[in-house]
Design an enzyme around this catalytic site. Structure first.
Site, short mmCIF file in Angstrom:
data_model
loop_
_atom_site.label_atom_id
_atom_site.label_comp_id
_atom_site.label_asym_id
_atom_site.label_seq_id
_atom_site.Cartn_x
_atom_site.Cartn_y
_atom_site.Cartn_z
CE1 TYR A 154 -3.29 2.93 0.59
CE2 TYR A 154 -1.87 3.48 2.44
CZ TYR A 154 -2.89 3.82 1.58
OH TYR A 154 -3.49 5.05 1.68
CE1 TYR A 214 -7.18 13.61 -1.06
CE2 TYR A 214 -7.17 12.55 1.10
CZ TYR A 214 -6.60 12.73 -0.16
OH TYR A 214 -5.49 12.03 -0.49
CB SER A 268 -3.57 12.47 5.47
OG SER A 268 -4.60 12.07 4.59
N GLY A 275 8.59 11.51 -5.32
CA GLY A 275 9.83 10.91 -5.83
C GLY A 275 11.08 11.17 -5.02
CG HIS A 298 -2.06 11.62 -4.57
ND1 HIS A 298 -2.94 12.59 -4.12
CD2 HIS A 298 -2.15 10.62 -3.65
CE1 HIS A 298 -3.52 12.19 -3.01
NE2 HIS A 298 -3.06 11.00 -2.70
CE LYS A 358 0.34 16.35 -1.13
NZ LYS A 358 -0.24 15.26 -1.94
N GLY A 415 7.11 11.63 1.67
CA GLY A 415 6.00 10.77 2.06
C GLY A 415 6.47 9.35 2.27
CG ASP A 446 4.33 15.25 -2.70
OD1 ASP A 446 4.81 14.76 -1.67
OD2 ASP A 446 3.45 14.71 -3.38
#
Length: 418
Positions: free
Chosen positions: A54, A160, A136, A333, A300, A276, A354, A331
């Site tokens: 995940y 969100y 988040s 990579g 993302h 974002k 992340g 953001d």
């Protein structure tokens, strides 16, 4: 002829040194990790496949993620010479406050499923290191508990917009009341991306026991022990769970959000406001014209639209066009301090990590997150010294060349440079 002699025992003993034996296995494995990739390998050994995948996986064929990683490999540094770098300053100002490093922790969902300390480990480690932490909407620790874990540090909240608008509005109010200083309005998730590893693994929230998960758990009993003997998962927003991650996202997210929703949320928020998930220059310009405080160039982590633009490749053009008008955060990579330095050189004001943070979390809880931050901080400082730049402000596009393994086509089908 070389004259030889039989060494005396005392001379041999002088050459021998033994490291003090560390009886703590967690300390040993984290100390042996020298890179984020080392932490990733430890995480893969210690975490059930469904939870690890995940974190580690992306959407569909995972092309966006692979390209984002490759883009950082395909850079060439151009060091200066004869500059005093006996001292370098890695601190920066971002979104109205300071950060000891040019990176912070990105928002990640379902974090306590990766390792039971979850967001508490991330927030407390970020606070100790003097960098921001982002919670988040799909985090597994409440807004208030994150604030308690990082009472004096910088906490950001990623939002969100949900089908149940009152839920989203309530989260905005709670984050403001808890002293979070920045809101990240996320715009790249009208529906969930097709994360095929999760489907193949039968990954659900909460995890369900099956023959496959039981067999996979046998060599990782500590994960299941932690999961079964700690507090039940709580989500920052979802009132109910059950189903795959994609099903949960699709049931919660509102695909109809538009610029009116952005304006409405922005009017509610008293602090700094960032957007974002920006992936085109045109959208970046529009947001800059609207006066947002920051845009976050992000696909993302490759977890939404596969074959989406690579943020690091988009960065120089966006920085040239609007870098004087709005703060730019990068953001997706980032796996090393060199990636961070290259991003700052090409115009980013700040970066987010992340997966790198989650690999450390899975490798060793709070101490693993500390180790991630330590590794990246050391790499940032060393790269700056080798480039011979004493401050982040001294980094310029002349220090980095983006190489490319492919060229784009223009609208007529002719090759052009990216």
């Amino acid at each position: 002829m070389v004259k030889r002699q039989i060494p005396r025992p005392a001379e041999i003993l002088d050459l021998m040194s033994f490291k003090k034996l560390d009886l703590d296995p967690k300390h040993r494995r984290l100390a042996a990790a020298l890179t984020v990739e080392d932490l990733r390998r430890i995480a893969a050994r210690r975490t059930p496949a469904a939870a690890f995948d995940y974190t580690d996986g992306a959407a569909e064929d995972e092309i966006s993620m692979e390209r984002s990683l490759q883009a950082f490999e395909d850079i060439e540094f151009h060091p200066s010479i004869l500059h005093d770098v006996s001292e370098v300053n890695t601190s920066t100002q971002i979104l109205g406050g300071s950060s000891a490093q040019p990176f912070g922790i990105a928002p990640t969902g379902f974090t306590r499923l990766m390792q039971t300390e979850g967001e508490i480990a991330g927030a407390s480690a970020a606070g100790a290191a003097g960098i921001p932490f982002t919670l988040s909407t799909l985090g597994t620790t409440s807004i208030e508990d994150v604030r308690a874990a990082n009472p004096h540090g910088r906490n950001w909240f990623q939002l969100y917009v949900m089908n149940e608008r009152e839920t989203s509005y309530g989260l905005v109010e709670r984050a403001a009341q808890a002293g979070f200083d920045t809101l990240f309005f996320t715009v790249d998730t009208p529906v969930a991306g097709a994360r095929l590893r999760d489907t193949r693994n039968g990954f659900s929230i909460p995890p369900q026991l099956s023959l496959g998960t039981v067999l996979n758990a046998i060599p990782r009993p500590w994960w299941w022990w932690d999961f079964l003997t700690t507090a039940k998962l709580e989500f920052a927003s979802l009132s109910a769970t059950g189903g795959t991650v994609g099903e949960l996202l699709n049931s919660a997210m509102d695909p109809s959000i538009d610029f009116e929703d952005l304006a409405e949320i922005r009017a509610m928020w008293p602090g700094k406001f960032a957007v974002k998930g920006v992936q085109t220059l045109e959208d970046a310009k529009k947001l800059a014209d609207l006066g947002v405080d920051s845009i976050v160039l992000s696909n993302h982590g490759g977890r939404q639209l596969d074959r989406a633009p690579v943020p690091f490749q988009l960065l120089p053009q966006v920085a040239r066009e609007i870098g004087q008008d709005v703060e730019i955060i990068l953001d997706t990579g980032i796996r090393s301090g060199a990636d961070i330095v290259a991003s700052i050189a090409l115009g980013a004001d700040f970066t987010l990590i992340g997966r790198a943070y989650l690999y450390g979390l899975m490798a060793g809880g709070r101490e693993g997150v500390d180790r991630t931050i330590e590794i990246l901080s050391d790499q940032v400082e060393r790269t700056m010294k080798l480039l011979q730049v004493p401050t982040l402000a001294d980094l310029t596009p002349e220090h980095v060349t983006q190489l490319s393994r492919y060229s784009r086509l223009d609208q007529e089908g002719s090759p052009r440079l990216p």
